[in-house]
Design a protein around this motif. Sequence first.
Motif, PDB file in Angstrom:
ATOM      1  N   GLY A 137       0.795  -1.225   0.000  1.00  0.00           N
ATOM      2  CA  GLY A 137       0.000   0.000   0.000  1.00  0.00           C
ATOM      3  C   GLY A 137       0.828   1.275   0.000  1.00  0.00           C
ATOM      4  O   GLY A 137       0.412   2.288   0.562  1.00  0.00           O
ATOM      5  N   SER A 138       1.983   1.256  -0.628  1.00  0.00           N
ATOM      6  CA  SER A 138       2.846   2.453  -0.674  1.00  0.00           C
ATOM      7  C   SER A 138       2.096   3.639  -1.257  1.00  0.00           C
ATOM      8  O   SER A 138       1.273   3.497  -2.165  1.00  0.00           O
ATOM      9  N   ARG A 139       2.432   4.822  -0.754  1.00  0.00           N
ATOM     10  CA  ARG A 139       1.814   6.062  -1.240  1.00  0.00           C
ATOM     11  C   ARG A 139       2.762   6.855  -2.130  1.00  0.00           C
ATOM     12  O   ARG A 139       2.402   7.910  -2.626  1.00  0.00           O
ATOM     13  N   ASP A 140       3.962   6.359  -2.300  1.00  0.00           N
ATOM     14  CA  ASP A 140       4.926   7.034  -3.167  1.00  0.00           C
ATOM     15  C   ASP A 140       4.954   6.313  -4.519  1.00  0.00           C
ATOM     16  O   ASP A 140       3.996   5.647  -4.888  1.00  0.00           O
ATOM     17  N   ARG A 141       6.036   6.395  -5.245  1.00  0.00           N
ATOM     18  CA  ARG A 141       6.144   5.787  -6.576  1.00  0.00           C
ATOM     19  C   ARG A 141       6.644   4.337  -6.550  1.00  0.00           C
ATOM     20  O   ARG A 141       7.018   3.781  -7.572  1.00  0.00           O
ATOM     21  N   SER A 142       6.620   3.705  -5.388  1.00  0.00           N
ATOM     22  CA  SER A 142       7.153   2.342  -5.273  1.00  0.00           C
ATOM     23  C   SER A 142       6.499   1.388  -6.261  1.00  0.00           C
ATOM     24  O   SER A 142       7.191   0.639  -6.962  1.00  0.00           O
ATOM     25  N   LEU A 143       5.182   1.383  -6.337  1.00  0.00           N
ATOM     26  CA  LEU A 143       4.490   0.460  -7.232  1.00  0.00           C
ATOM     27  C   LEU A 143       4.891   0.697  -8.691  1.00  0.00           C
ATOM     28  O   LEU A 143       5.166  -0.252  -9.431  1.00  0.00           O
ATOM     29  N   GLU A 144       4.981   1.936  -9.089  1.00  0.00           N
ATOM     30  CA  GLU A 144       5.392   2.261 -10.457  1.00  0.00           C
ATOM     31  C   GLU A 144       6.787   1.707 -10.744  1.00  0.00           C
ATOM     32  O   GLU A 144       7.038   1.136 -11.813  1.00  0.00           O
ATOM     33  N   LEU A 145       7.694   1.852  -9.781  1.00  0.00           N
ATOM     34  CA  LEU A 145       9.058   1.349  -9.959  1.00  0.00           C
ATOM     35  C   LEU A 145       9.093  -0.180  -9.992  1.00  0.00           C
ATOM     36  O   LEU A 145       9.866  -0.768 -10.759  1.00  0.00           O
ATOM     37  N   LEU A 146       8.253  -0.825  -9.199  1.00  0.00           N
ATOM     38  CA  LEU A 146       8.186  -2.288  -9.222  1.00  0.00           C
ATOM     39  C   LEU A 146       7.688  -2.778 -10.584  1.00  0.00           C
ATOM     40  O   LEU A 146       8.207  -3.760 -11.122  1.00  0.00           O
ATOM     41  N   ARG A 147       6.708  -2.087 -11.129  1.00  0.00           N
ATOM     42  CA  ARG A 147       6.202  -2.449 -12.460  1.00  0.00           C
ATOM     43  C   ARG A 147       7.311  -2.324 -13.514  1.00  0.00           C
ATOM     44  O   ARG A 147       7.441  -3.180 -14.387  1.00  0.00           O
ATOM     45  N   GLU A 148       8.083  -1.250 -13.430  1.00  0.00           N
ATOM     46  CA  GLU A 148       9.180  -1.055 -14.379  1.00  0.00           C
ATOM     47  C   GLU A 148      10.228  -2.173 -14.263  1.00  0.00           C
ATOM     48  O   GLU A 148      10.718  -2.677 -15.278  1.00  0.00           O
ATOM     49  N   LEU A 149      10.558  -2.558 -13.032  1.00  0.00           N
ATOM     50  CA  LEU A 149      11.522  -3.640 -12.838  1.00  0.00           C
ATOM     51  C   LEU A 149      10.985  -4.955 -13.398  1.00  0.00           C
ATOM     52  O   LEU A 149      11.720  -5.714 -14.036  1.00  0.00           O
ATOM     53  N   HIS A 150       9.713  -5.215 -13.172  1.00  0.00           N
ATOM     54  CA  HIS A 150       9.074  -6.428 -13.692  1.00  0.00           C
ATOM     55  C   HIS A 150       9.149  -6.473 -15.221  1.00  0.00           C
ATOM     56  O   HIS A 150       9.396  -7.532 -15.807  1.00  0.00           O
ATOM     57  N   GLU A 151       8.965  -5.332 -15.853  1.00  0.00           N
ATOM     58  CA  GLU A 151       9.015  -5.267 -17.319  1.00  0.00           C
ATOM     59  C   GLU A 151      10.406  -5.573 -17.859  1.00  0.00           C
ATOM     60  O   GLU A 151      10.546  -6.162 -18.920  1.00  0.00           O
TER      61      GLU A 151
END
Length: 190
Positions: A46-60
């Motif tokens: 449930g991060s409120r910063d850009r963590s999820l966006e960065l995780l998606r980029e790493l996954h890609e």
Amino acid sequence: MNDTPKYSLVIPIYNEEENIAELYRRISAVMDRLDGPVELILINDGSRDRSLELLRELHEKDSRICYLSFARNFGHQIAVTAGLNFSTGQVVVIMDGDLQDPPELIIDMVEQWRQGYQVVYAQRTQRRQEGWFKRLPAYMYYRILRHLADVDIPIDTGDFCLMDRCVVDVLNAMPERNRYIRGTTRLDWF
């Protein structure tokens, strides 16, 4: 993933956007040194910063990476539990995403596993980088916990640990919803 992973690395993430690039750099160097396929499971709690966006980029960019994302913050132990349930490796390593524990120790922990240990905890020998405001509560917490607990929980061991698949399977079969994973495993550490 093409191959069934031998190793699963489980890392809960909560507002870690500043650490994710360095975490990935160091973890990926460790993954490259391991002797079998690795899956890196990142749990966005449930991060409120850009963590999820960065995780998606790493996954890609890296097929070894998968991520789970919670709609809100459920807490560290719930995030770890989700990662354990999702993991498929013969060996599962849990560590925090803030780099307080050096990922490079995973290699040494795997060596302990090869020697027959089913649970290996890394124990901190120093807390020099942390200020007294953080060190004092941690010092008190571990000593009070050790005094009150029926299980021998070694002092200054965080959640950085390695578990054999048989231990993870037992944990996953437990019905408890609110877990304290360090208190539910038999501890052997180096």
